[in-house]
Design an enzyme around this catalytic site. Structure first.
Site, PDB file in Angstrom:
ATOM      1  N   CYS A   1      -7.991  47.437  -2.605  1.00  0.00           N
ATOM      2  CA  CYS A   1      -9.273  46.811  -2.939  1.00  0.00           C
ATOM      3  C   CYS A   1     -10.431  47.666  -2.418  1.00  0.00           C
ATOM      4  O   CYS A   1     -10.649  48.765  -2.910  1.00  0.00           O
ATOM      5  CB  CYS A   1      -9.313  45.368  -2.435  1.00  0.00           C
ATOM      6  SG  CYS A   1     -10.643  44.373  -3.172  1.00  0.00           S
TER       7      CYS A   1
ATOM      8  N   GLU B   1      -0.429  42.344  -1.492  1.00  0.00           N
ATOM      9  CA  GLU B   1       0.050  41.392  -0.481  1.00  0.00           C
ATOM     10  C   GLU B   1      -0.144  39.943  -0.912  1.00  0.00           C
ATOM     11  O   GLU B   1       0.384  39.024  -0.264  1.00  0.00           O
ATOM     12  CB  GLU B   1      -0.641  41.651   0.865  1.00  0.00           C
ATOM     13  CG  GLU B   1      -2.079  41.194   0.977  1.00  0.00           C
ATOM     14  CD  GLU B   1      -3.104  42.140   0.368  1.00  0.00           C
ATOM     15  OE1 GLU B   1      -4.303  41.901   0.582  1.00  0.00           O
ATOM     16  OE2 GLU B   1      -2.703  43.103  -0.328  1.00  0.00           O
TER      17      GLU B   1
ATOM     18  N   HIS C   1      -4.684  42.998  -4.927  1.00  0.00           N
ATOM     19  CA  HIS C   1      -4.069  42.790  -3.611  1.00  0.00           C
ATOM     20  C   HIS C   1      -2.562  42.624  -3.768  1.00  0.00           C
ATOM     21  O   HIS C   1      -2.083  41.531  -4.096  1.00  0.00           O
ATOM     22  CB  HIS C   1      -4.663  41.549  -2.950  1.00  0.00           C
ATOM     23  CG  HIS C   1      -6.053  41.742  -2.463  1.00  0.00           C
ATOM     24  ND1 HIS C   1      -6.349  42.240  -1.215  1.00  0.00           N
ATOM     25  CD2 HIS C   1      -7.244  41.537  -3.078  1.00  0.00           C
ATOM     26  CE1 HIS C   1      -7.654  42.321  -1.063  1.00  0.00           C
ATOM     27  NE2 HIS C   1      -8.224  41.902  -2.190  1.00  0.00           N
TER      28      HIS C   1
END
Length: 199
Positions: A76, A182, A180
């Site tokens: 990001c 994650e 993202h």
């Protein structure tokens, strides 16, 4: 061993939790003498470009980041600061990739977009890339951002939101993703595994 950079602007806890999930040895630091021991670097990203660059300067990480030769993954904001410049508070960035980060809604085609761009969106690519091994074009990843990178020669994938923007890129040992991983479920885990094992 993965070095995760703590520059006061990252989603560090989520990234570290995900690295633990996939069994990746890692540590968190903002000291170059410790980060030098890493075999790969991850720079998480949640925050604002000007603050991020100020923090990197204060921590004396800018020259170090521009000269590392190990694989680097920016997530990001961590990807956006690889560019020359960001319109977010008129910020000079690392200059590893040419071009400027723009804000959604700055042209007529995107005036009615909801900003920030939040939620699941697809990544599109025209050829295989090791970062996306076992991840097909059209896969959904999770995005949260108000600023975007243009499509450049280093772009690996693009995503449509009003217009096309870079959702992942590579230049030499520098990799970046606007989304993202994650927060992107099994495909996000796969991407991080690919970065660790293949890049």
């Amino acid at each position: 061993m993965i070095g995760v950079i703590d520059y006061k602007a990252g989603n560090i806890a989520s990234v570290c939790n995900t690295l633990r999930t996939i069994g990746a040895d890692h540590f968190v630091s903002n000291k170059t003498e410790k980060l030098d021991r890493a075999t790969k670097i991850i720079m998480p990203g949640v925050g604002e470009a000007h603050c991020a660059m100020s923090s990197l300067q204060e921590l004396e990480l800018i020259d170090w980041l521009k000269n590392i030769d190990i694989p680097f993954l920016g997530i990001c904001l961590g990807m956006q600061v690889l560019f020359d410049h960001s319109d977010e508070r008129n910020t000079t960035c690392l200059g590893i990739i040419g071009g400027a980060i723009r804000r959604f809604g700055q042209n007529s085609s995107s005036e009615k977009l909801k900003i920030p761009h939040i939620g699941w969106n697809t990544i599109l690519f025209g050829k295989d890339h090791k970062l996306f091994k076992n991840i097909p074009s059209g896969t959904f990843f999770y995005f949260v951002h108000s600023y975007y990178a243009p499509v450049v020669s280093e772009s690996v994938t693009r995503t449509e939101y009003g217009a096309g923007f870079t959702s992942s890129l590579q230049k030499d040992n520098y990799y970046g993703v606007q989304f993202h991983p994650e927060k992107s479920g099994q495909h996000g885990l796969q991407l991080l595994k690919n970065f660790i094992e293949l890049c």
